[in-house]
Scaffold this motif. Structure first.
Motif, mmCIF file in Angstrom:
data_model
loop_
_atom_site.group_PDB
_atom_site.id
_atom_site.type_symbol
_atom_site.label_atom_id
_atom_site.label_comp_id
_atom_site.label_asym_id
_atom_site.label_seq_id
_atom_site.Cartn_x
_atom_site.Cartn_y
_atom_site.Cartn_z
ATOM 1 N N GLN A 24 0.851 -1.190 0.000
ATOM 2 C CA GLN A 24 0.000 0.000 0.000
ATOM 3 C C GLN A 24 0.891 1.246 0.000
ATOM 4 O OE1 GLN A 24 -2.961 0.807 -0.330
ATOM 5 N NE2 GLN A 24 -4.287 -0.901 0.192
ATOM 6 N N GLN A 29 -6.221 4.654 3.598
ATOM 7 C CA GLN A 29 -6.585 4.343 2.208
ATOM 8 C C GLN A 29 -7.833 5.114 1.780
ATOM 9 O OE1 GLN A 29 -6.901 0.003 1.696
ATOM 10 N NE2 GLN A 29 -5.551 -0.209 3.457
ATOM 11 N N GLY A 32 -10.355 3.058 -0.919
ATOM 12 C CA GLY A 32 -10.374 1.668 -0.447
ATOM 13 C C GLY A 32 -10.969 0.771 -1.511
ATOM 14 N N ASN A 364 -6.193 3.320 -3.741
ATOM 15 C CA ASN A 364 -5.672 4.218 -2.711
ATOM 16 C C ASN A 364 -5.005 5.389 -3.415
ATOM 17 O OD1 ASN A 364 -4.909 5.354 -0.337
ATOM 18 N ND2 ASN A 364 -3.221 3.944 0.051
ATOM 19 N N ALA B 35 -12.624 -1.936 4.088
ATOM 20 C CA ALA B 35 -12.528 -0.853 3.093
ATOM 21 C C ALA B 35 -13.782 -0.737 2.233
ATOM 22 C CB ALA B 35 -11.306 -1.082 2.211
ATOM 23 N N THR B 38 -16.330 1.856 3.180
ATOM 24 C CA THR B 38 -15.953 3.235 2.862
ATOM 25 C C THR B 38 -16.171 3.513 1.385
ATOM 26 O OG1 THR B 38 -14.278 3.038 4.583
ATOM 27 C CG2 THR B 38 -14.070 4.913 3.084
ATOM 28 N N HIS B 39 -15.731 2.580 0.556
ATOM 29 C CA HIS B 39 -15.873 2.769 -0.892
ATOM 30 C C HIS B 39 -17.357 2.910 -1.260
ATOM 31 C CE1 HIS B 39 -13.758 2.026 -4.909
ATOM 32 N NE2 HIS B 39 -14.958 2.523 -5.178
ATOM 33 N N TYR B 57 -10.882 8.353 4.901
ATOM 34 C CA TYR B 57 -9.945 7.233 4.782
ATOM 35 C C TYR B 57 -10.493 6.005 5.489
ATOM 36 C CZ TYR B 57 -6.818 11.048 3.617
ATOM 37 O OH TYR B 57 -6.270 12.155 3.032
ATOM 38 N N THR B 58 -9.983 4.880 5.061
ATOM 39 C CA THR B 58 -10.281 3.632 5.759
ATOM 40 C C THR B 58 -8.966 2.982 6.168
ATOM 41 O OG1 THR B 58 -11.231 1.412 5.554
ATOM 42 C CG2 THR B 58 -10.448 2.411 3.526
ATOM 43 N N HIS B 60 -8.988 -0.272 6.496
ATOM 44 C CA HIS B 60 -9.272 -1.677 6.188
ATOM 45 C C HIS B 60 -9.047 -2.495 7.481
ATOM 46 C CE1 HIS B 60 -10.512 -4.959 3.796
ATOM 47 N NE2 HIS B 60 -9.340 -5.579 3.760
#
Lengths: 439, 424
Positions: A24, A29, A32, A364, B35, B38-39, B57-58, B60
């Motif tokens: 990453q 992220q 994501g 990301n 994640a 969030t997406h 942000y995440t 994950h």
């Protein structure tokens, strides 16, 4: 150049041996990756006679439903066949076996589906709700066939397992059939218009018939009878497990013929299909390849030396980048989801062309955005904020439509789109129209 | 209790929290969870006709985090965001998973606070604490408690709007309309909006405003905190229809001792009244125009007088698209039979069938359930077919809102003449 320190945390292509080597760019992220539930939504919406029941939080089912409705409104042949069972706090503490059983019976009676796809999400897997047991206990009480797909995101890094598992689950709906000569199934093709692809047009011109396209042109009845095909052609790696299972269970052979760009690979794919079907397609394949070589020579002159960041296309990341590298283009950074079948070979091809770009995990973009100015690629291939790229003078290319193609038409369309985008970007910079080429 | 949905489940508190934070420019939101959630949330904003202004942000999350309760991923990510972006505040959101497995993000953040410059604010609901209105209220309250700073100065003639959030279908136009009313009618300037159109800095400086206008119940606690901490008076209510807008103007006059521009408002009201008369005239030829209304509690109660008293529509049922926590507005006695909270799809179907109205004024799902009903106006979310709202001059609020809704309904009448029953 302190900004580039962030890239030094990444591995280059030469250091990628396992999926863990794909790092990453940052711990934080954005946006994501999508989760496997999204993969199910991408796949199961096509299947006539099937209802999917998403068992999860309000949030998971709400956004999945939103996506399904939006996609149905914009795609021919898609139905809204998703239902939601929203779990509450009591279900988390005490389980929801009985309620789910009632729900499945209710769906069976109300919608009369031929099959119900039960989809568990993260929360169900955390609390350990046993839907296999549920299927066992309820299957005699319903007329629909029941299949299960698990989509917990904490065990994987993308939505791909959701697609793979949905396709794989379909084998449970298949039954032994007498084999029809010169009949094929396409496995993994998630787009309408398979008949319009170069591959299918060629086969149909020689009397080959498509039995079904999984998932984009199929129904529960067609799935049931799909072992009648003499050959399965896997057009997307997500259907490889399904193909293997069908071969093991029903003896149907398969050829893996993905949306390749490499001309020799496409040629080999065609030859393998021809051999399995007992056809002689040598002259047609030779002619098509010659046309593609001509196109390659034409576009190579325009694209050679151009650099790019690869973000996301529906194609195979490393195979795609290997082809562009072969045209003399320069990959700066490749964003990849994971390592998939044959990726070791594709990585090697990039190196053989003398390039060794950085590789990062996909989805990301936040830390990368700060580097666009310094990296200054000619192209950004994939989804991003178009205005941001335009400000940096980067040509954006989105290739969603290329995924509908199969055969030599894939690389030709990719090269044409890249070349057209360069022209359009120049036109836009002079006060013209849109800068991103969307195919 | 309904758990099976053909359309949308009731959005959770977590969704409400995200919807309230997402439009705040320069806010930093960190989700501790998978994640994919969030997406999905980022893409979900499109349905709400807005875009992400905050940094989201995440972290994950994987099996180790869940099984071992390993929260190092959260700390490392907070540290990274703090160093990289230097935000004044990081809002840390629990996911359903982190909540269920009992990861105490509140304690983690309290322990970790000395190691970062950003203020860490946690939302621990995780989706099981209530519906989206709970999340909206939680964020608005916390913004008042923890983000708004002591004012260096007061800016005369400025006000904040509290409770305009992106879950409101027409938030952008309605903000614009309130701004018009306040600037043309009172000479006042908008300072900040909690939270559909704002930034961290604007919220920090919200205490500079002279008064607050609270347009939904979820913002009352926020306004009370600002009143007690910074002595900012507030008025609650929203302007719908001619009478409702006048009443609202008078409330503002008396609450803040400011004088309205009566000539300006009289002209506006006259214009709206004329158009309403056009509608009444056009509607009179039809037998008893009935309707069903849906939306959030404040919206349906505030817009009802316009529909019922000024447009002469017989509203048979009112669906409130969330639960009744008993914290919001009191339902007038005469409406108790009509107002129904958080009905399931089957109940709504049944009531549409029974009422057989000529008009649906509501959210996208209601319009879909009643696809056979001739007149339809979308005024609330869920925005099932992604109706796009980008022009900011089509309000529901204020005199202009009355005019705009008149236009919409006149067109609906015109388009459905064959289907409506004429008086005999």
């Amino acid at each position: 150049m302190a900004e580039f320190q962030i890239l030094e945390s990444l591995n280059r292509v030469s250091k990628i041996n396992t999926a863990k080597d794909i790092k990453q760019l940052s711990h934080a992220q954005f946006p994501g990756t999508h989760c496997p539930l999204f993969g199910v939504a991408l796949t199961a919406g096509y299947i006539n006679g099937l209802f999917a029941l998403v068992v999860g939080t309000d949030e998971c089912s709400y956004y999945t439903k939103s996506f399904i409705i939006d996609r149905k409104n914009g795609t021919e042949g898609l139905s809204d066949n998703f239902l939601s069972f929203a779990v509450n706090q009591d279900d988390v503490v005490f389980g929801c076996h009985d309620k789910l059983q009632e729900t499945v019976i209710k769906i069976d009676q109300q919608y009369r589906p031929k099959a119900i796809l039960l989809v568990t999400t993260c929360i169900l897997e955390v609390i350990g709700e046993d839907l296999k047991a549920l299927i066992y206990s309820v299957k005699e009480k319903v007329q629909a066939k029941l299949v299960l797909v698990k989509t917990e995101h904490f065990k994987c890094n993308s939505h791909i397992p959701g697609i793979e598992r949905t396709l794989e689950a379909l084998v449970q709906l298949m039954e032994e059939q007498p084999v029809k000569e010169r009949t094929i199934n396409l496995l993994g093709h998630r787009y309408n218009g398979a008949e319009e692809t170069e591959l299918v047009k060629l086969l149909q011109s020689r009397g080959v018939q498509i039995h079904t396209v999984l998932p984009s042109r199929c129904s529960i009845d067609l799935i049931k009878t799909s072992p009648s095909a003499a050959l399965n052609i896997v057009t997307d790696f997500t259907a490889l497990t399904l193909a293997e299972k069908i071969e093991k269970k029903f003896g149907t052979p398969y050829v893996y013929f993905d949306k390749y760009l490499n001309l020799s690979r496409i040629e080999q794919g065609y030859l393998a299909v021809a051999e399995k079907l007992g056809l002689n397609l040598s002259s047609e394949i030779k002619h098509m390849k010659e046309q593609a070589v001509k196109a390659q020579e034409k576009y190579q002159a325009l694209l050679k030396g151009k650099s790019f960041i690869y973000a996301n296309t529906p194609l195979l990341a490393f195979e795609f980048c290997g082809f562009l590298t072969g045209l003399g283009m320069k990959p700066i950074l490749i964003q990849a989801r994971d390592l998939y079948v044959n990726d070791d070979r594709y990585l090697q091809e990039i190196l053989e062309f003398g390039q060794d770009p950085y590789v990062s995990r996909i989805a990301n973009i936040a830390p990368l955005q700060a580097l666009y100015g310094q990296l200054s690629p000619d192209f950004y291939i994939g989804h991003e904020n178009p205005m941001l790229l335009m400000e940096k003078g980067i040509v954006q290319v989105v290739l969603d439509g290329v995924a509908k193609k199969l055969g030599f038409e894939v690389p030709v369309l990719v090269m044409k789109t890249l070349a057209d985008s360069l022209y359009k970007f120049k036109f836009m910079a002079e006060g013209g129209g849109h800068h991103a080429a969307v195919v | 209790m309904q758990q099976l949905y053909k359309y949308f489940p009731l959005p959770s508190d977590r969704m409400g929290v995200l919807w309230t934070l997402a439009p705040i420019k320069d806010a930093c939101i960190l989700e501790y969870g998978p994640a994919g959630t969030t997406h999905y949330a980022v893409e979900g904003l499109m349905q709400l006709n807005t875009e992400l202004k905050a940094r989201l942000y995440t972290t994950h999350i994987d099996e180790n985090d869940i099984i071992m309760g390993d929260s190092s991923r959260l700390k490392v990510t907070i540290k990274e965001i703090d160093q990289q972006y230097k935000p004044p505040v990081i809002f840390v959101l629990a996911s359903t998973i982190s909540s269920v497995v009992g990861i105490d993000i509140l304690s983690i953040c309290q322990d970790f606070q000395p190691e970062v410059s950003a203020k860490l604010i946690c939302f621990t609901g995780g989706g099981f604490r209530g519906d989206y209105t709970h999340g909206i209220q939680e964020v608005l309250t916390i913004l008042a408690e923890k983000i708004v700073k002591e004012p260096q100065e007061k800016i005369k003639g400025t006000y904040n709007i509290i409770g305009s959030n992106i879950d409101c279908f027409n938030f952008a136009s309605d903000i614009q309309e309130i701004q018009n009313i306040m600037s043309e009618g009172f000479g006042c300037t908008l300072h900040t909006v909690f939270s559909a159109k704002t930034s961290v800095t604007e919220i920090e400086e919200a205490s500079k405003a002279e008064f607050n206008l609270v347009i939904r119940s979820e913002g009352i606690d926020c306004a009370k905190i600002l009143a007690s901490k910074f002595r900012i008076p507030y008025a609650a209510g929203a302007p719908y229809g001619v009478h409702g807008t006048y009443k609202w103007i008078k409330t503002i006059e008396s609450a803040f001792s400011i004088k309205a521009n009566d000539i300006f408002f009289a002209r506006q009201a006259e214009k709206a009244q004329k158009n309403l008369f056009k509608f009444n005239h056009a509607a009179f030829i039809y037998e008893n125009l009935t309707g069903i209304l849906s939306g959030n509690l404040d919206f349906v109660l505030d817009i009802l007088p316009l529909l019922r008293n000024e447009m002469m529509l017989d509203i048979k049922k009112i669906f409130v698209n969330h639960k009744d926590y008993g914290m919001g507005r009191k339902i007038p006695e005469q409406l108790k039979e009509k107002v129904l909270f958080n009905c399931d799809e089957e109940e709504k179907n049944q009531m549409i069938k029974e009422a057989n109205p000529s008009l649906l004024v509501g959210d996208g799902v209601l319009l879909e359930l009643g696809a056979h009903i001739p007149m339809q106006v979308q005024v609330a979310n869920p925005n099932i077919n992604h109706v796009i709202k980008i022009y900011e001059h089509t309000p529901f609020m204020g005199f202009n809102g009355a005019i705009y809704l008149t236009e919409v309904l006149l067109n609906q009448l015109q388009a459905n003449r064959k289907k409506l029953q004429a008086r005999t």
